[in-house]
Design an enzyme around this catalytic site. Structure first.
Site, PDB file in Angstrom:
ATOM      1  N   ARG A   1      27.563 -22.636  63.714  1.00 28.25           N
ATOM      2  CA  ARG A   1      26.607 -22.380  65.015  1.00 28.25           C
ATOM      3  C   ARG A   1      25.293 -22.707  64.855  1.00 28.25           C
ATOM      4  O   ARG A   1      24.666 -22.436  63.811  1.00 28.25           O
ATOM      5  CB  ARG A   1      27.128 -20.954  65.334  1.00 28.25           C
ATOM      6  CG  ARG A   1      26.245 -20.566  66.205  1.00 28.25           C
ATOM      7  CD  ARG A   1      26.947 -20.864  67.902  1.00 28.25           C
ATOM      8  NE  ARG A   1      26.170 -20.072  68.888  1.00 28.25           N
ATOM      9  CZ  ARG A   1      26.716 -20.375  70.237  1.00 28.25           C
ATOM     10  NH1 ARG A   1      27.642 -21.125  70.280  1.00 28.25           N
ATOM     11  NH2 ARG A   1      26.137 -19.516  71.025  1.00 28.25           N
TER      12      ARG A   1
ATOM     13  N   LEU B   1      53.214  15.980  57.490  1.00 32.52           N
ATOM     14  CA  LEU B   1      52.420  17.137  56.971  1.00 32.52           C
ATOM     15  C   LEU B   1      51.417  17.576  58.062  1.00 32.52           C
ATOM     16  O   LEU B   1      51.554  18.643  58.358  1.00 32.52           O
ATOM     17  CB  LEU B   1      51.708  16.406  55.801  1.00 32.52           C
ATOM     18  CG  LEU B   1      50.647  17.306  55.253  1.00 32.52           C
ATOM     19  CD1 LEU B   1      51.301  18.793  54.621  1.00 32.52           C
ATOM     20  CD2 LEU B   1      49.852  16.632  54.207  1.00 32.52           C
TER      21      LEU B   1
ATOM     22  N   GLY C   1      53.354   8.469  61.389  1.00 31.69           N
ATOM     23  CA  GLY C   1      53.694   7.111  61.589  1.00 31.69           C
ATOM     24  C   GLY C   1      55.269   6.976  61.375  1.00 31.69           C
ATOM     25  O   GLY C   1      55.961   7.491  60.315  1.00 31.69           O
TER      26      GLY C   1
ATOM     27  N   SER D   1      43.073  18.748  57.530  1.00 30.76           N
ATOM     28  CA  SER D   1      42.766  18.762  56.215  1.00 30.76           C
ATOM     29  C   SER D   1      43.191  20.073  55.391  1.00 30.76           C
ATOM     30  O   SER D   1      43.307  20.222  54.233  1.00 30.76           O
ATOM     31  CB  SER D   1      41.125  18.991  56.346  1.00 30.76           C
ATOM     32  OG  SER D   1      40.719  17.439  56.920  1.00 30.76           O
TER      33      SER D   1
ATOM     34  N   GLU E   1      44.488  10.575  55.338  1.00 32.51           N
ATOM     35  CA  GLU E   1      44.342  10.972  53.822  1.00 32.51           C
ATOM     36  C   GLU E   1      42.915  11.603  53.689  1.00 32.51           C
ATOM     37  O   GLU E   1      42.385  11.770  52.472  1.00 32.51           O
ATOM     38  CB  GLU E   1      44.535   9.670  53.101  1.00 32.51           C
ATOM     39  CG  GLU E   1      45.759   8.896  52.908  1.00 32.51           C
ATOM     40  CD  GLU E   1      46.920   9.587  52.529  1.00 32.51           C
ATOM     41  OE1 GLU E   1      46.843  10.634  51.978  1.00 32.51           O
ATOM     42  OE2 GLU E   1      48.113   9.254  52.904  1.00 32.51           O
TER      43      GLU E   1
END
Length: 715
Positions: A348, A173, A213, A180, A467
């Protein structure tokens, strides 16, 4: 009270309140090895096994245990401290992704019986390696499921081949110069009626598909988004196509395809992201995914959508679940970094009072508690939100599968879209900040790579971008909220939504008359105090954002007015809205009568801590609007945060025991469940390659420089 559609889907959700006793699950709920963490585990106010079983349910617990045990027993998934080359890392990730086909951890039948397993499979694989999950999801979901959901019967061949690994898919895309703004993508697909083919072209290098990807080295097919042109020269907007890009027998690029690898990233380098351009590549007419629009053999465009905006939204439906999934992925990163930091802090030891015979654990220091425990509370709150929100999304998907065209279904889609556009930023930024705090809280040992905090930080980072950039998509949320309020004001109706996330806004006038009323720490220990403050905050920001936009519209165009109303107004509104939703859902769980009585106290403390800690970041706005006056409320909120941290300190180790994955999956020497932080870390260091050898270039050390010999040289 906002609860979510997930309340109606408990039969397919985790069986909270119906789980068997931990005593019947000894095969997977085993005691931890005795060691330095025993001291804190014995102090816990609750049974960690009972809480884990209550929150997850037996079915999900056994499902995750099966996945993790299978991976641990398989040499293909073995861990190593060797520093793999870039190419070797890619190879290992592919071989593991290939192995997942053989295991087939989640069948279609199992998915329909319990949809929550989809989420848990994603998290289980991602906790092992986010590159592996991404490689699998992009193929099976972003390609395979998109073809199935956006196409028709004529595309089933591609779905079948995807499931058998006869092809490897990806999703293209984003372009080099557009991300965006999806409507501005410039790759073209022009229909040729003479051959009944689409001709794909990339007009210039800025229109190159990028960040795809799986595309870098392995993908053979892609779902491509391109502007569809019919023979009359008309552009019908962005549409999706199935496009072959490599020969599955050789992985060589097809003629007309220019494809390559992007190289190393900040993280997730097991995933091969790539770029893609076309030079008059021809694909059959049938490769157009035609759920939202089709082209007849003679070149006429047909669509069931009369409104182009609705068709465009439907064509991007494959993205709607992405933000829901990313929200859960961010929570999974919280569930890894918090056990590492808190287990380390419990073991620790540094300094101590003069009278002490030994140093004290750093977890005993209030500052360490204040740094870490609010993030632990956030982990629990966001997990409950993410899980129930996923089931809300499932209900939306079920409606779509059943062909529900009702206004309620449409409204549910709008609400889930708005919530996801805010939940991804909230979860992503919370995880980002938590991992960094955990890294610093572990001191120098947090910086060494083997302890994994750096890897978790780098792998979480893209969650804030893909996204939808977090700051950009928050505007979708505020637009939704303001439109609901405006519509109710114009039509005189109540404000409501299917999930109920905005219902309280119907009482906005009354809510804005309220003020902070708590007078004691004990009162602040009830999350109702924070919930009331958040309702006021959202209402106030609705009022202020509306006024700000109106002010800007008086002197600017609508586009600029909206843009200039984001910082301090609409952006803050969107975040406060989703924080309220998350807090409300955690509150509902902690105060639910079906929640076991012996688990309610610790959950209620965690809920109160999350609410106050989140609210404290909004103090300036609370003062600005008059909800808080004077200095006492601020002191009370901050004192309550510290008090709750102190109360939860002894429960902290048990709380991370509940959420932590297995030692094999967590893969952190200082985060292991046995608490042997020094022995484990020393052993990991000693297993590194060539740790005791001199460097290959040791002779260069013996070849001494002539000091100052190049001082006056001319290069």
């Amino acid at each position: 009270m906002e609860g979510g559609l997930s309340d109606n889907l408990k039969s397919t959700d985790v069986t909270q309140g119906q789980s068997p006793s931990p005593d019947t699950m000894g095969d997977i709920l085993t005691d931890f090895p005795s060691g330095p963490l025993d001291k804190y585990r014995k102090r816990a106010s609750f049974d960690w096994k009972k809480l884990k079983l209550f929150l997850e349910g037996e079915e999900i617990m056994r499902f995750k245990h099966h996945i993790w045990r299978t991976m641990e027993d398989d040499p293909v998934f073995s861990r190593t401290y060797d520093r793999l080359s870039f190419e070797k890392l890619r190879e290992h990730t592919f071989l593991r992704a290939k192995r997942l086909f053989e295991y087939d951890f989640l069948t279609d039948d199992e998915l329909f019986e319990n949809p929550l397993k989809v989420r848990e499979l994603m998290i289980s694989l991602g906790m092992y390696d986010w590159s592996l999950l991404a490689k699998n999801l992009l193929d099976v979901q972003m390609f395979g499921a998109t073809v199935m959901n956006s196409g028709s019967a004529r595309h089933q061949e591609f779905v079948d081949k995807c499931h058998k690994m006869d092809l490897w898919g990806c999703f293209a895309l984003t372009e080099l110069s557009h991300g965006s703004n999806t409507k501005a993508m410039r790759t073209t697909a022009t229909y040729d009626p003479d051959t009944q083919e689409f001709v794909l072209n990339t007009p210039d290098f800025e229109a190159t598909k990028i960040w795809v990807g799986n595309l870098g080295k392995t993908a053979t097919h892609t779902v491509l988004y391109a502007q569809l042109y019919t023979p009359d020269g008309k552009c019908h907007g962005l549409h999706s196509f199935v496009v072959p890009i490599r020969d599955p027998r050789t992985l060589l690029a097809l003629p007309g395809v220019f494809v390559g690898d992007m190289g190393e990233k900040l993280g997730q380098n097991g995933l091969d992201n790539g770029f893609l351009a076309f030079n008059s590549l021809r694909i059959p007419r049938e490769n157009l995914l035609n759920r939202t629009g089709d082209v007849s053999p003679d070149g006429k465009y047909v669509t069931p959508y009369k409104d182009p905006n609705k068709r465009f939204g439907a064509s991007l439906g494959a993205l709607s679940g992405g933000r829901v999934g990313i929200t859960g992925m961010c929570v999974a990163n919280l569930q890894m970094c918090m056990p590492i930091a808190i287990r380390y802090s419990a073991v620790r030891r540094q300094f101590g009072p003069p009278s002490a015979k030994e140093e004290i654990p750093v977890l005993e220091y209030q500052l360490q508690q204040w740094r870490l425990l609010p993030y632990l509370a956030a982990t629990y709150a966001l997990e409950e939100f993410s899980k129930t929100f996923f089931m809300d999304f499932v209900s939306l998907q079920i409606g779509a599968m059943m062909g529900d065209k009702s206004e309620r279904q449409n409204e549910l889609g709008r609400e889930i879209h708005a919530m996801s556009c805010a939940s991804k930023p909230l979860a992503g930024w919370t995880a980002r900040d938590a991992v960094q705090e955990c890294r610093e809280a572990c001191g120098g040992h947090g910086y060494i790579k083997v302890n994994r905090l750096g890897e978790i930080r780098d792998d979480n980072d893209p969650n804030c971008t893909y996204e939808g950039d977090n700051n950009v998509i928050l505007q979708q949320t505020s637009n939704y909220i303001l439109s609901k309020v405006q519509s109710a004001a114009e039509n005189g109706g109540v404000i409501s939504s299917p999930v109920g996330s905005v219902n309280f806004l119907s009482d906005m006038k009354d809510i804005l008359k309220t003020h902070f009323s708590a007078n004691s720490i004990e009162e602040c220990e009830n999350s109702k105090v924070s919930l009331a403050a958040y309702r006021w905050l959202v209402c106030y920001l609705v009022q202020e954002s509306t006024a700000k936009i109106k002010q800007e519209l008086a002197i600017k165009d609508a586009f600029t007015a909206r843009n200039d109303s984001q910082a301090y107004y609409c952006r803050s509104l969107a975040l406060a809205y989703i924080q309220h939703v998350a807090l409300q859902r955690f509150h509902n769980l902690a105060h639910n009568p079906e929640t076991p009585a012996d688990l309610q106290p610790v959950l209620q403390k965690m809920c109160a801590l999350y609410g106050l800690w989140s609210l404290e970041k909004h103090l300036a706005t609370l003062y600005e609007g008059g909800y808080i006056t004077g200095g006492q409320p601020t002191k009370l909120i901050r004192s309550s945060i510290l008090h709750l941290c102190g109360l939860l300190k002894d429960d902290a180790v048990a709380l991370v025991d509940v959420i932590a994955p297995t030692d094999f999956i967590l893969n952190s020497p200082i985060g292991k469940s046995d608490g042997q932080i020094y022995k484990n870390l020393y052993g990991a260091i000693m297993q590194g390659p060539k740790v005791l050898e001199r460097p290959d270039w040791w002779r260069e050390f013996c070849n001494k420089p002539v000091v100052g010999s190049l001082k006056n040289s001319k290069l």
